[in-house]
Design an enzyme around this catalytic site. Sequence first.
Site, PDB file in Angstrom:
ATOM      1  N   ARG A 158      19.317  20.823  80.173  1.00  0.00           N
ATOM      2  CA  ARG A 158      20.587  21.294  80.721  1.00  0.00           C
ATOM      3  C   ARG A 158      20.497  21.269  82.247  1.00  0.00           C
ATOM      4  NH1 ARG A 158      19.107  25.236  76.718  1.00  0.00           N
ATOM      5  NH2 ARG A 158      20.543  25.281  74.920  1.00  0.00           N
ATOM      6  N   LYS A 182      18.258  29.132  77.544  1.00  0.00           N
ATOM      7  CA  LYS A 182      19.137  30.297  77.469  1.00  0.00           C
ATOM      8  C   LYS A 182      18.369  31.506  76.937  1.00  0.00           C
ATOM      9  CE  LYS A 182      23.434  27.722  76.849  1.00  0.00           C
ATOM     10  NZ  LYS A 182      24.613  27.479  75.981  1.00  0.00           N
ATOM     11  N   HIS A 253      25.418  16.768  81.287  1.00  0.00           N
ATOM     12  CA  HIS A 253      25.392  17.025  79.844  1.00  0.00           C
ATOM     13  C   HIS A 253      25.572  15.741  79.044  1.00  0.00           C
ATOM     14  CE1 HIS A 253      25.224  19.801  76.530  1.00  0.00           C
ATOM     15  NE2 HIS A 253      26.273  19.223  75.981  1.00  0.00           N
ATOM     16  N   ARG A 256      22.150  14.707  78.301  1.00  0.00           N
ATOM     17  CA  ARG A 256      21.571  15.552  77.244  1.00  0.00           C
ATOM     18  C   ARG A 256      22.126  15.145  75.882  1.00  0.00           C
ATOM     19  NH1 ARG A 256      19.373  20.718  76.027  1.00  0.00           N
ATOM     20  NH2 ARG A 256      20.640  22.014  74.638  1.00  0.00           N
ATOM     21  N   HIS A 279      18.080  24.843  70.757  1.00  0.00           N
ATOM     22  CA  HIS A 279      19.181  25.484  70.038  1.00  0.00           C
ATOM     23  C   HIS A 279      18.640  26.550  69.098  1.00  0.00           C
ATOM     24  CE1 HIS A 279      21.988  21.744  70.531  1.00  0.00           C
ATOM     25  NE2 HIS A 279      22.027  22.555  71.574  1.00  0.00           N
ATOM     26  N   TYR A 288      25.850  17.085  67.026  1.00  0.00           N
ATOM     27  CA  TYR A 288      25.473  15.833  67.657  1.00  0.00           C
ATOM     28  C   TYR A 288      25.441  14.671  66.662  1.00  0.00           C
ATOM     29  CZ  TYR A 288      24.214  18.321  71.883  1.00  0.00           C
ATOM     30  OH  TYR A 288      24.266  19.080  73.021  1.00  0.00           O
TER      31      TYR A 288
END
Length: 307
Positions: A158, A182, A253, A256, A279, A288
């Site tokens: 990211r 994150k 992105h 990514r 994730h 995806y």
Amino acid sequence: MSSPAAIREEISHDFWLEGFRDHLSLEAGSSPLTVEAYLRDLIRLGEFARTKGVRSPSTLTRPLLRDFVFLLKDLGLSPATIRRSVSAIRTYFRFLLAEGQVATDPSDRLESPSRWRKLPEVLTVPEIEAMLAAPGVDDRLAWRDRALLELGYGAGLRVSELCGLGLPDLVLDEGLVRVFGKGGKERLVPLGRQSIGAISVYLHNVRPELDKGRSKGRVLLNARGEPLSRVGAWGVVKKAAERGNVQRRVTTHTLRHSFATHLLEGGADLRAVQEMLGHADLSTTQIYTHVDREYLRSEHRKYHPRA
């Protein structure tokens, strides 16, 4: 052959819609407009269910409801209209549960458009190669830009992870980059040989000249020797796309997304890609896979073209 009105009457009877209408009007206190809108949504659901051989609410399943919501999206209905349909379905099943007409609620995990991610386009392998070759050899920051592009596409980072990457996070002798995503969650992502080569050239030949003591130990620096900002990273990607003659909007992105999609289309395991992307939920990674598989397979046969 039954008329449309007769079919709607049958659906209303089979799916307990008159009882649901009374519940909305008399018990829930819904406005007449809401009642009519909800019933229209459920009639549409009933029509869809009948095409699948389902003629009662007790045999509606999670996959069928999910397919119905995606059908609404494919029909071009607005996100607001689809959200209302999802709300109608959830309210409907709460009513059915209370009335003992169903034993379980298949709508409990039904997603509305507010949770759908709008994905950027997938770049082709030639487009990726053109971007990676775009930084000019005469540009002082060319190898910095190349390192950023290699990390964005080669490791699927990211933009916040790119800008926050510290020198100790690069474990190049083992072909790894340590990423704090994150929530501060740590993960290790493999790097391909060409990515390692470009990053090494930058670290040894360019970054020492940029670092004037204000780098805070970050890997990617701007021309003033300070940590590269998100806006700066976006600028690098935009410039590379323009120089590479990529005829579409490209962001960090996009790199990514291309990383993840190319891996999956090449045959990589979904959970492995989930781990590399950082994730928490596998369902996030599954979005995806909603691309034209055959087209991408024709573009590359390996898991990752730069591995």
